[in-house]
Enzyme design. Structure first.
Site, mmCIF file in Angstrom:
data_model
loop_
_atom_site.group_PDB
_atom_site.id
_atom_site.type_symbol
_atom_site.label_atom_id
_atom_site.label_comp_id
_atom_site.label_asym_id
_atom_site.label_seq_id
_atom_site.Cartn_x
_atom_site.Cartn_y
_atom_site.Cartn_z
ATOM 1 C CB SER A 74 39.488 36.095 36.756
ATOM 2 O OG SER A 74 39.009 35.669 35.513
ATOM 3 N N GLY A 75 38.906 38.535 39.175
ATOM 4 C CA GLY A 75 39.437 38.997 40.460
ATOM 5 C C GLY A 75 40.701 39.835 40.289
ATOM 6 C CG HIS A 137 42.445 41.403 30.885
ATOM 7 N ND1 HIS A 137 42.416 40.825 32.130
ATOM 8 C CD2 HIS A 137 41.614 42.475 30.955
ATOM 9 C CE1 HIS A 137 41.612 41.522 32.921
ATOM 10 N NE2 HIS A 137 41.115 42.531 32.229
ATOM 11 N NE ARG A 159 34.672 35.168 40.771
ATOM 12 C CZ ARG A 159 33.927 36.247 40.884
ATOM 13 N NH1 ARG A 159 34.085 37.246 40.021
ATOM 14 N NH2 ARG A 159 33.040 36.367 41.842
ATOM 15 N NE ARG A 291 28.258 41.183 40.126
ATOM 16 C CZ ARG A 291 27.547 40.154 40.583
ATOM 17 N NH1 ARG A 291 26.310 40.322 40.944
ATOM 18 N NH2 ARG A 291 28.082 38.940 40.663
HETATM 19 P P1 A3P Z 1 31.485 39.956 41.155
HETATM 20 O O1 A3P Z 1 30.946 40.656 39.944
HETATM 21 O O2 A3P Z 1 31.155 38.489 41.144
HETATM 22 O O3 A3P Z 1 31.124 40.602 42.428
HETATM 23 P P2 A3P Z 1 37.940 41.967 37.972
HETATM 24 O O4 A3P Z 1 38.653 42.654 39.083
HETATM 25 O O5 A3P Z 1 38.774 40.936 37.278
HETATM 26 O O6 A3P Z 1 37.282 42.922 37.069
HETATM 27 O O7 A3P Z 1 36.807 41.099 38.674
HETATM 28 C C1 A3P Z 1 35.742 41.718 39.315
HETATM 29 C C2 A3P Z 1 35.145 40.747 40.287
HETATM 30 O O8 A3P Z 1 35.994 40.647 41.454
HETATM 31 C C3 A3P Z 1 33.796 41.212 40.777
HETATM 32 O O9 A3P Z 1 33.084 40.011 41.068
HETATM 33 C C4 A3P Z 1 34.187 41.984 42.024
HETATM 34 O O10 A3P Z 1 33.131 42.181 42.927
HETATM 35 C C5 A3P Z 1 35.259 41.078 42.601
HETATM 36 N N1 A3P Z 1 36.167 41.766 43.522
HETATM 37 C C6 A3P Z 1 36.645 43.035 43.415
HETATM 38 N N2 A3P Z 1 37.437 43.317 44.449
HETATM 39 C C7 A3P Z 1 37.475 42.216 45.237
HETATM 40 C C8 A3P Z 1 38.116 41.907 46.479
HETATM 41 N N3 A3P Z 1 38.872 42.794 47.096
HETATM 42 N N4 A3P Z 1 37.929 40.674 46.982
HETATM 43 C C9 A3P Z 1 37.161 39.768 46.361
HETATM 44 N N5 A3P Z 1 36.515 40.009 45.188
HETATM 45 C C10 A3P Z 1 36.676 41.216 44.632
#
Ligand code: A3P
Length: 325
Positions: A74-75, A137, A159, A291
């Protein structure tokens, strides 16, 4: 990941005896990657459950603690970077020596259940400076009792579940050991819609924190990834207010808000050496957390029917809550 073993937190064989005894009584769902177990209405791998039990039993919250709560994908990484930088901006000004330049956000803000209490260990938290910053989590209803009872604060980031699903599927494939074939998109989607995913059902995870944030806005700040993307300055200021460290007029004039946002931006973090080459102690490569970092990437992966199906679930589950995606 190019290994024949999944990362530690996905290994069933590492669950403690206490956990094994409990596991035998819980509902199970097998996924391609791992078996998930339903405990207190949410789904966990065996090893995750060990950490959940240990932190439920042993973690003692302090009134000054700050917990960053998220469902996976979720970020979390972004939120950890932002809050760490905000809270520590006096001691760690934004220079080329800032800790984020050489350390992945997950190594700066540990998870209670994955890191500190993983596999039923009880950590010594004496070295944590106040305010202590942790990540979880865990769903709201399963938080350690002392988190509910103390005056500690929680920041929850959620998200759009469609983007979470796509991110989760990619992440699961990254964690997959070499000897397991690509994890089926359709099968994972089907399970996600039934609520079967790490720390799922996603709707109950989100609703637990959402409802409590309405009842108790001093305790829980509820944020959405999409809002943070759209109005980052506004939400960074809200975060600072909530944690009782608002930006001073001087900081505003000096552009500290934008400096923090730039340091923690997807583009910046992803391109740092540490996040291109490094690994967490759990064995997950840092690059797996960066990603695309976009809103609406689901449109590139879900069929129109799948999108509609998830939208219907979202509409039904969130109906009457005041929350929508
Ligand atoms: P996507 O796979 O859609 O790119 P978490 O941190 O909860 O594991 O979530 C990972 C998601 O957050 C991934 O999404 C990743 O690319 C995105 N993410 C990681 N760092 C980020 C940042 N600094 N700003 C925005 N999104 C980010």
């Amino acid at each position: 990941m190019s290994t024949s073993q999944p990362p530690h937190f996905l290994r069933d064989d590492e669950a403690t005896q206490e956990c094994q005894a409990l596991l035998s009584t819980l509902p199970k769902e097998k996924t391609r990657l791992i078996t998930l177990h339903k405990y207190q209405d949410f789904w966990y791998s065996a090893r995750q459950l060990g950490g959940v039990l240990a932190c439920q039993q042993h973690f003692q919250a302090q009134d000054t603690d700050i917990h960053l709560a998220t469902a996976p994908k979720s970020g979390t990484t972004w939120l950890k970077a932002l809050v760490f930088t905000l809270l520590n901006r006096k001691n760690c000004p934004i220079t080329k020596d800032h800790p984020l330049v050489t350390t992945n956000p997950h190594d700066l803000v540990p998870f209670l259940e994955f890191d500190l209490y993983a596999n039923n260990q009880v950590p010594d938290l004496a070295s944590f400076a106040s305010p202590r910053l942790f990540s979880i989590h865990l769903p709201f209803t399963s938080l350690p009792k002392s988190v509910h009872e103390s005056a500690c604060k929680l920041v929850y980031l959620c998200r759009d579940p469609k983007d979470v699903f796509v991110s989760l599927w990619h992440f699961s494939n990254k964690l997959r050991p070499q000897n397991i074939e690509t994890i089926s998109f359709e099968e994972t989607f089907h399970k996600y819609c039934k609520g079967v995913s790490f720390f799922g059902p996603f709707w109950d995870h989100i609703l637990g924190y959402w409802k409590e944030s309405l009842r108790n806005p001093e305790k829980i700040l509820f944020l959405k990834y999409e809002d943070l993307k759209e109005q980052p300055r506004l939400h960074l200021r809200r975060l600072a207010q909530f944690m009782h460290c608002p930006f001073s007029a001087k900081e505003e004039t000096e552009g500290v808000v934008d400096e923090i946002l730039e340091l923690c931006s997807f583009g910046n973090l992803r391109n740092l050496e540490v996040n291109k080459d490094g690994k967490l102690s759990s064995g997950v490569e840092n690059t797996a957390f960066f990603r695309r970092g976009e809103v609406g990437d689901w449109k590139n992966y879900l069929t129109a029917e799948m999108g509609d199906q998830l939208d219907e679930i979202i509409e039904e589950k969130f109906y009457g809550s005041g929350l929508s995606f």
